[in-house]
Enzyme design. Structure first.
Site, PDB file in Angstrom:
ATOM      1  N   SER A 266     -29.341  62.068  -8.557  1.00  0.00           N
ATOM      2  CA  SER A 266     -30.238  61.247  -9.361  1.00  0.00           C
ATOM      3  C   SER A 266     -30.648  60.059  -8.516  1.00  0.00           C
ATOM      4  O   SER A 266     -29.829  59.509  -7.769  1.00  0.00           O
ATOM      5  CB  SER A 266     -29.539  60.738 -10.625  1.00  0.00           C
ATOM      6  OG  SER A 266     -29.413  61.751 -11.582  1.00  0.00           O
TER       7      SER A 266
ATOM      8  N   GLU B 122     -43.430  47.064 -11.886  1.00  0.00           N
ATOM      9  CA  GLU B 122     -44.381  47.694 -12.827  1.00  0.00           C
ATOM     10  C   GLU B 122     -43.728  48.833 -13.610  1.00  0.00           C
ATOM     11  O   GLU B 122     -44.415  49.746 -14.072  1.00  0.00           O
ATOM     12  CB  GLU B 122     -45.595  48.222 -12.057  1.00  0.00           C
ATOM     13  CG  GLU B 122     -46.389  47.172 -11.307  1.00  0.00           C
ATOM     14  CD  GLU B 122     -45.763  46.794  -9.956  1.00  0.00           C
ATOM     15  OE1 GLU B 122     -44.762  47.423  -9.555  1.00  0.00           O
ATOM     16  OE2 GLU B 122     -46.288  45.862  -9.321  1.00  0.00           O
ATOM     17  N   SER B 123     -42.438  48.833 -13.780  1.00  0.00           N
ATOM     18  CA  SER B 123     -41.633  49.786 -14.576  1.00  0.00           C
ATOM     19  C   SER B 123     -40.695  50.620 -13.696  1.00  0.00           C
ATOM     20  O   SER B 123     -39.864  50.040 -13.020  1.00  0.00           O
ATOM     21  CB  SER B 123     -42.462  50.604 -15.557  1.00  0.00           C
ATOM     22  OG  SER B 123     -43.090  49.723 -16.499  1.00  0.00           O
TER      23      SER B 123
ATOM     24  N   HIS C  82     -34.232  63.318 -11.255  1.00  0.00           N
ATOM     25  CA  HIS C  82     -32.938  63.941 -11.545  1.00  0.00           C
ATOM     26  C   HIS C  82     -33.043  65.410 -11.144  1.00  0.00           C
ATOM     27  O   HIS C  82     -33.911  66.126 -11.664  1.00  0.00           O
ATOM     28  CB  HIS C  82     -32.582  63.810 -13.032  1.00  0.00           C
ATOM     29  CG  HIS C  82     -32.554  62.394 -13.526  1.00  0.00           C
ATOM     30  ND1 HIS C  82     -31.585  61.498 -13.123  1.00  0.00           N
ATOM     31  CD2 HIS C  82     -33.370  61.710 -14.359  1.00  0.00           C
ATOM     32  CE1 HIS C  82     -31.814  60.332 -13.702  1.00  0.00           C
ATOM     33  NE2 HIS C  82     -32.887  60.429 -14.456  1.00  0.00           N
TER      34      HIS C  82
ATOM     35  N   CYS D 110     -47.440  50.230 -14.745  1.00  0.00           N
ATOM     36  CA  CYS D 110     -48.358  49.443 -15.567  1.00  0.00           C
ATOM     37  C   CYS D 110     -49.223  48.583 -14.657  1.00  0.00           C
ATOM     38  O   CYS D 110     -49.115  48.650 -13.431  1.00  0.00           O
ATOM     39  CB  CYS D 110     -47.571  48.587 -16.562  1.00  0.00           C
ATOM     40  SG  CYS D 110     -46.515  47.375 -15.784  1.00  0.00           S
TER      41      CYS D 110
END
Lengths: 113, 113
Positions: A54, A61-62, A67, A82
């Site tokens: 992972s 921006e997020s 995974h 974003c």
């Protein structure tokens, strides 16, 4: 219609994963982030035994997360960005690196106002 | 139908966010992870200026992420877990802590085989 961000939920199938070396994987994810116009502000990696991994990069921006389930040749990819970014540019980098033979993609507009 | 994991995509609206103290936020997210039966293996936090934050915990069973836009009273929540976990238990902890007046939820089965 205003929105907070765009979240690409991607299923990479029959993917040829590069090896599970954390530095190599994170390098690819950071390249993807950069391509989208995002800034990396954090990272985490976890290697499963005997295989699989992972990886997440937190963005200003997020986030982008991977995974990987090698037993299914399946890589779960999330690209949530974003502002003045383009998550599809990140997707292009990840597709090029992991080369899935099949790909399912759903675009979710997050925070629709 | 086998699947790799369950991904809850949640929109918390009119949420009363606790302050943006990284330790407090991450504590809540870790409690949520624990409630779902997941193990935390990494974490990242980013504080926006003058307000707002992003927080991610990487799990041995995928991830939980929060991205908060206080100007919209909006918290984007992702809870992606696999194996013998229950992501709805994590959701309960986050709902209790952030107390959204409105909540939108989509359950996505990831890696459907």
């Amino acid at each position: 219609m205003k929105r907070a961000g765009i979240h690409l939920i991607c299923e990479f199938w029959q993917t040829q994963c590069i090896d599970s070396n954390p530095q190599k994987i994170l390098k690819v994810v950071k390249e993807a982030a950069k391509a989208s116009g995002s800034k990396v502000v954090g990272e985490s990696f976890y290697a499963f035994q005997p295989y699989g991994f992972s990886a997440i990069v937190l963005l200003a921006e997020s986030h982008i997360s991977l995974h990987y389930w090698p037993e299914f040749e399946y890589l779960a990819v999330d690209i949530f960005t974003c502002g003045k970014t383009n998550p599809y540019k990140a997707l292009e980098v990840l597709k090029k690196s992991f080369n899935p033979k099949n790909l399912q993609l759903v675009e979710v507009k997050r925070g629709l106002i």
